[in-house]
Design a protein around this motif. Structure first.
Motif, mmCIF file in Angstrom:
data_model
loop_
_atom_site.group_PDB
_atom_site.id
_atom_site.type_symbol
_atom_site.label_atom_id
_atom_site.label_comp_id
_atom_site.label_asym_id
_atom_site.label_seq_id
_atom_site.Cartn_x
_atom_site.Cartn_y
_atom_site.Cartn_z
ATOM 1 N N PRO A 62 124.314 20.341 13.315
ATOM 2 C CA PRO A 62 124.454 19.660 14.610
ATOM 3 C C PRO A 62 125.805 19.900 15.277
ATOM 4 C CG PRO A 62 124.814 18.112 12.829
ATOM 5 C CD PRO A 62 124.360 19.397 12.182
ATOM 6 N N ILE A 63 125.789 19.872 16.586
ATOM 7 C CA ILE A 63 127.017 19.737 17.355
ATOM 8 C C ILE A 63 127.458 18.277 17.188
ATOM 9 C CG2 ILE A 63 128.028 19.773 19.672
ATOM 10 C CD1 ILE A 63 125.813 21.770 20.449
ATOM 11 N N THR A 64 128.698 18.058 16.761
ATOM 12 C CA THR A 64 129.205 16.697 16.585
ATOM 13 C C THR A 64 130.123 16.352 17.750
ATOM 14 O OG1 THR A 64 129.066 16.866 14.177
ATOM 15 C CG2 THR A 64 130.485 15.141 15.072
ATOM 16 N N VAL A 65 129.851 15.219 18.393
ATOM 17 C CA VAL A 65 130.586 14.816 19.590
ATOM 18 C C VAL A 65 131.172 13.429 19.386
ATOM 19 C CG1 VAL A 65 130.441 14.378 22.062
ATOM 20 C CG2 VAL A 65 129.034 16.180 21.034
ATOM 21 N N ASN A 66 132.494 13.321 19.481
ATOM 22 C CA ASN A 66 133.153 12.021 19.494
ATOM 23 C C ASN A 66 133.097 11.481 20.919
ATOM 24 O OD1 ASN A 66 134.098 11.827 16.708
ATOM 25 N ND2 ASN A 66 135.416 13.557 17.235
ATOM 26 N N LEU A 67 132.347 10.415 21.098
ATOM 27 C CA LEU A 67 132.106 9.910 22.439
ATOM 28 C C LEU A 67 133.364 9.318 23.062
ATOM 29 C CD1 LEU A 67 128.670 8.146 21.850
ATOM 30 C CD2 LEU A 67 129.067 10.199 23.223
ATOM 31 N N PRO A 68 133.556 9.542 24.352
ATOM 32 C CA PRO A 68 134.651 8.886 25.068
ATOM 33 C C PRO A 68 134.231 7.474 25.480
ATOM 34 C CG PRO A 68 133.418 10.254 26.584
ATOM 35 C CD PRO A 68 132.764 10.432 25.224
ATOM 36 N N THR A 69 135.160 6.714 26.000
ATOM 37 C CA THR A 69 134.795 5.396 26.532
ATOM 38 C C THR A 69 134.176 5.526 27.920
ATOM 39 O OG1 THR A 69 137.014 5.088 27.415
ATOM 40 C CG2 THR A 69 136.558 4.213 25.215
ATOM 41 N N GLY A 70 134.451 6.636 28.603
ATOM 42 C CA GLY A 70 133.900 6.850 29.927
ATOM 43 C C GLY A 70 132.577 7.600 29.881
ATOM 44 N N PHE A 71 132.223 8.240 30.974
ATOM 45 C CA PHE A 71 130.928 8.907 31.110
ATOM 46 C C PHE A 71 130.777 10.051 30.110
ATOM 47 C CE2 PHE A 71 128.284 12.300 32.898
ATOM 48 C CZ PHE A 71 127.114 11.609 33.121
ATOM 49 N N GLN A 72 129.560 10.190 29.569
ATOM 50 C CA GLN A 72 129.231 11.313 28.681
ATOM 51 C C GLN A 72 128.021 12.043 29.225
ATOM 52 O OE1 GLN A 72 130.596 12.654 25.726
ATOM 53 N NE2 GLN A 72 129.064 14.236 26.077
ATOM 54 N N GLY A 73 128.146 13.348 29.391
ATOM 55 C CA GLY A 73 127.034 14.190 29.785
ATOM 56 C C GLY A 73 126.672 15.145 28.661
ATOM 57 N N PHE A 97 125.741 7.327 29.982
ATOM 58 C CA PHE A 97 125.512 8.418 29.034
ATOM 59 C C PHE A 97 124.252 9.132 29.512
ATOM 60 C CE2 PHE A 97 125.538 9.277 24.148
ATOM 61 C CZ PHE A 97 125.480 10.633 24.392
ATOM 62 N N ASN A 98 124.410 10.314 30.094
ATOM 63 C CA ASN A 98 123.277 11.049 30.658
ATOM 64 C C ASN A 98 123.134 12.374 29.927
ATOM 65 O OD1 ASN A 98 121.138 11.764 32.294
ATOM 66 N ND2 ASN A 98 122.438 12.579 33.913
ATOM 67 N N LEU A 99 122.261 12.388 28.923
ATOM 68 C CA LEU A 99 121.984 13.597 28.151
ATOM 69 C C LEU A 99 120.709 14.224 28.692
ATOM 70 C CD1 LEU A 99 122.807 15.287 25.601
ATOM 71 C CD2 LEU A 99 121.224 13.833 24.312
ATOM 72 N N THR A 100 120.737 15.530 28.967
ATOM 73 C CA THR A 100 119.573 16.171 29.575
ATOM 74 C C THR A 100 118.948 17.249 28.704
ATOM 75 O OG1 THR A 100 120.808 17.908 30.739
ATOM 76 C CG2 THR A 100 120.595 15.784 31.853
ATOM 77 N N LYS A 101 119.499 17.489 27.500
ATOM 78 C CA LYS A 101 118.891 18.494 26.624
ATOM 79 C C LYS A 101 119.411 18.322 25.206
ATOM 80 C CE LYS A 101 122.250 21.694 28.575
ATOM 81 N NZ LYS A 101 122.408 22.823 29.483
ATOM 82 N N GLY A 102 118.574 18.712 24.264
ATOM 83 C CA GLY A 102 118.892 18.619 22.849
ATOM 84 C C GLY A 102 117.606 18.757 22.060
ATOM 85 N N ALA A 122 122.590 2.645 31.089
ATOM 86 C CA ALA A 122 123.664 2.769 30.118
ATOM 87 C C ALA A 122 123.466 3.995 29.231
ATOM 88 C CB ALA A 122 123.752 1.504 29.274
ATOM 89 N N MET A 123 122.216 4.238 28.798
ATOM 90 C CA MET A 123 121.908 5.411 27.981
ATOM 91 C C MET A 123 120.616 6.048 28.478
ATOM 92 S SD MET A 123 122.879 4.384 24.043
ATOM 93 C CE MET A 123 122.508 6.057 23.483
ATOM 94 N N GLN A 124 120.714 7.274 28.951
ATOM 95 C CA GLN A 124 119.550 8.018 29.416
ATOM 96 C C GLN A 124 119.562 9.384 28.735
ATOM 97 O OE1 GLN A 124 117.759 8.194 33.629
ATOM 98 N NE2 GLN A 124 119.187 9.906 33.607
ATOM 99 N N TRP A 125 118.629 9.554 27.787
ATOM 100 C CA TRP A 125 118.526 10.807 27.045
ATOM 101 C C TRP A 125 117.177 11.438 27.369
ATOM 102 C CZ3 TRP A 125 120.502 9.967 21.323
ATOM 103 C CH2 TRP A 125 121.847 9.552 21.357
ATOM 104 N N ALA A 126 117.192 12.492 28.165
ATOM 105 C CA ALA A 126 115.951 13.154 28.582
ATOM 106 C C ALA A 126 116.022 14.637 28.243
ATOM 107 C CB ALA A 126 115.730 12.953 30.072
ATOM 108 N N GLY A 127 114.874 15.314 28.360
ATOM 109 C CA GLY A 127 114.829 16.739 28.087
ATOM 110 C C GLY A 127 114.987 17.076 26.617
ATOM 111 N N ILE A 128 114.686 16.116 25.731
ATOM 112 C CA ILE A 128 114.852 16.310 24.295
ATOM 113 C C ILE A 128 113.557 16.891 23.725
ATOM 114 C CG2 ILE A 128 115.549 15.234 22.135
ATOM 115 C CD1 ILE A 128 117.587 15.113 24.515
ATOM 116 N N SER A 129 113.685 17.854 22.809
ATOM 117 C CA SER A 129 112.489 18.574 22.366
ATOM 118 C C SER A 129 111.840 17.997 21.112
ATOM 119 C CB SER A 129 112.813 20.058 22.135
ATOM 120 O OG SER A 129 113.807 20.219 21.141
#
Length: 344
Positions: A62-73, A97-102, A122-129
């Motif tokens: 996996p790509i590992t991402v340390n989330l910021p306190t602000g916006f995450q794309g 938090f707007n994730l559009t692929k993964g 607050a959390m929108q994760w779309a385009g996930i396979s």
């Protein structure tokens, strides 16, 4: 039995050795608890009954991402072929938090005190396979109106979505404006697996009608909602659990809906019947039958069984009030510093 120097060594079996012999979740819990209490097996660090129902799908490089306190794309390098692991910061996040692929994406723990300058989720994760796995997250919706969680695929993508051990406060909406939800189904998915959720709302909660394609089933287990009074015009009947918009929509779909251990505190001038919506033949106004048993008042849809069930051979019942043992997910048990209790 192992032998050492001609003597027999008695090794107390562990749960990991015994548990696979049983299939049914409740029966397994009862048997393992009885064996632990009798001293037959060594009790684990976290009792079986306190663990979560759904374990996370495996991640591959996996790509590992340390989330910021602000916006995450979208993180750099993400695609529908990449797995992504998100690590929550040690303080609450404040933005969206707007994730559009993964491919397989996961976040366990963290808190969002959602107060962005713009945006409505607050959390929108779309385009996930393949899979979305969200666990142990607390969301306090400071900016209103806003959805807490929305997740799914898009186009031909139909992921499994897991929403587990999550808490939310501050859902606000009205009939004439936006309709924020605890979970908003805006994208196609395969299955929804939800376990141990608690939310407070003055309008809507789980909004999972098949406006987007559902190719598997819906599972909502151990969820409780607090419905606040809403003074906005025509807004007092917002549904905490909503599964179809029209009779035609119900007739044109076939996915199963499994609801078990659902409780609704309906507000001062409503009953649980006002907070569940399933538009189906025989229920053109979306409302079910208000009944009662030894456990108190509940609403059910007897004509929709077995498609709508508790997953154990009985019709689903949406009970009025709060769970006997307290909220299924406590704010103090999730969020920043969350440690998962593990899985069954």
């Amino acid at each position: 039995m192992p032998m050492l120097g001609g003597s027999t060594i008695r090794i107390k079996p562990t749960e990991a050795i015994i548990a696979p012999a049983f299939n049914d979740g409740d029966s397994k819990e009862q048997i393992l608890t009885a064996l632990e209490n009798a001293g037959v097996i060594r009790p684990p660090a976290v009792p079986y009954r306190n663990r979560l129902l759904f374990s996370p799908p495996a991640l591959s490089n996996p790509i590992t991402v340390n989330l910021p306190t602000g916006f995450q794309g979208d993180p750099a390098g993400s695609s529908t072929s990449t797995d992504i692991l998100f690590i929550a910061p040690g303080v609450p996040r404040i933005s969206g938090f707007n994730l559009t692929k993964g491919r397989n994406v996961r976040q366990i723990g963290g808190r969002v005190d959602y107060n962005p300058g713009s945006g409505s989720r607050a959390m929108q994760w779309a385009g996930i396979s393949e899979s979305v796995f969200i666990e142990g997250i607390a969301i306090n919706l400071i900016r209103r109106p806003s959805d807490a969680f929305s997740a799914g695929g898009g186009g031909s993508l139909r992921p499994d979505v897991y929403l587990q051990n999550c808490w939310c406060n501050g859902l606000r909406g009205e009939n004439a404006g936006l309709h924020p939800d605890f979970f908003q189904l805006s994208y196609p998915l395969r299955n929804l697996f939800s376990y141990k959720t608690t939310f407070t709302t003055n309008y809507q909660g789980f909004f999972v009608p098949p406006q987007s394609e559902i190719t598997g089933d819906i599972h909502i287990i151990k969820s409780n909602a607090y419905c606040l009074d809403n003074t906005a015009e025509n807004s007092g009947y917002g549904s905490a659990y909503w599964f179809s918009d029209t009779v035609d929509q119900w007739n044109n779909t076939s996915h199963k809906i499994i609801c078990r251990d659902i409780y609704v505190a309906p507000g001062t001038d409503r009953t649980v019947r006002d907070r569940i919506s399933i538009y189906a033949p025989g229920y053109e106004d979306g409302r079910g039958v208000l009944s009662a048993d030894d456990g108190g008042s509940f609403v059910w849809y007897p004509d929709l069984y077995p498609r709508l069930s508790d997953g154990r051979g009985n019709p689903a019942k949406f009970r009025e009030g709060t769970p006997p043992g307290g909220d299924y997910c406590m704010e103090t048990d999730v969020g920043v510093g969350y440690n998962s209790p593990g899985y069954r």
